[in-house]
Design an enzyme around this catalytic site. Sequence first.
Site, PDB file in Angstrom:
ATOM      1  N   SER A 275       1.118  -0.941  -0.435  1.00  0.00           N
ATOM      2  CA  SER A 275       0.450  -0.378   0.045  1.00  0.00           C
ATOM      3  C   SER A 275       0.944   1.197  -0.479  1.00  0.00           C
ATOM      4  CB  SER A 275      -0.351  -0.298   1.606  1.00  0.00           C
ATOM      5  OG  SER A 275      -1.414  -0.838   0.868  1.00  0.00           O
TER       6      SER A 275
ATOM      7  N   TYR B   8     -11.227   2.232   4.180  1.00  0.00           N
ATOM      8  CA  TYR B   8      -9.820   2.137   3.853  1.00  0.00           C
ATOM      9  C   TYR B   8      -9.830   1.071   3.068  1.00  0.00           C
ATOM     10  CZ  TYR B   8      -4.849   0.844   3.513  1.00  0.00           C
ATOM     11  OH  TYR B   8      -3.971   0.583   1.965  1.00  0.00           O
TER      12      TYR B   8
END
Length: 388
Positions: free
Chosen positions: A55, A166
């Site tokens: 990420s 998220y």
Amino acid sequence: MATFEEQAASAVANDVVAGVVVIAKDKDGKLDYSKSFSRKNGTVYNEDTVLALASMSKLMTSVAGLQVVEKGLITLDEDVTPLLPSLAKQEILTGFADDGTPITRKRQNPITLRQLLTHSAGLGYPFMHEEVAKFVAWKKLPPNAGTVDEAFDAVLLYEPGEGYLYSSSIDRVGQVIEKVTGQNLEDYMRQNLWGPLGMDSTTFFAAKYPNIQARRVPTAIRRDPKGPIIESSDEPWYTAGVKEPFGGQGIFSSPADYMKLLYSLLVDDEKVLKKETAALMFQPQLSPKAKESLLEKMKKPDWLIGKYTPTNEYDWGVGGILVDGDKHEFRREGYLNWGGAANPFWFIDRAAGVCGVFGIQLLPIFDPPTEDLIAAFEKEVYQKAGKL
């Protein structure tokens, strides 16, 4: 209390971590810090070690997303779904029938680039959100999908713009970039981001570049929470089997390369973004409802890499979570950070004039000993820069 370097050296010597490399700089040129820690007779970590960023890829793709806005190819607040048919058809999950069949309704709001950039578009991750995982299991999506459309052919969890989760939304940003530029995301990044910054150890496809692949380190794994780590070259990575760039999780890079991007954003040199565009990254971007949703999740920040004090002063900028107040011990208002699945971490604090990258390759995510090292590193950077 032991210094960061003492803690890191001890962790490496005692097989708590396989290796660590850190780099930090300040805006005034007084701090230029780089330090690596490797086990004796073990894998060597240094500035040029190549890591699977997971990420931490999101920062690069977010910058590229702002670039196409700068170029006038799209705006932050127009509906992107005409560009992304697979996303456009996704409905909002409202529950499951007794037989496990999903119950959905059509969304009412458009999905914008700003929402995708800030994880407020309604998407989720199956490995983080139970409802998405249940939907994915019902739909029998392949575990090793080769394309973004295949991997995230799921469902929305709330009306776009009215929540925060998220999610895979930055992978969708990558698709938007490809659609409006007509370029593959790898080619676009090389021309508009990695090239201008001299990031020659960065790619979505490390195996295609022998010089990059040769510098990758094995993934270290802690199977016993209280036990030592074990390095494994056979551990499958998130990008195994992908056929196209995944902007939210697919990039491989070195700490030295990553610092080039962080430093460019810190000093605002306009190599990749104009000043007025870069400023957006360090400003709150969430709608009131989305921010309320984020702050509720910040009451238990166990889904975040790093340490987060309960100040209730958080928002999302562009590329990472944003501090939007002055109650933190040393982080200033406008501070931005994020991490990756194997526990690497970065931060930029323009007000304090410092930035840093913490490089590691260790699973599982949210590893407590590693989080302690990250916290020690971050605080030491502020100390070395005279900002404490």
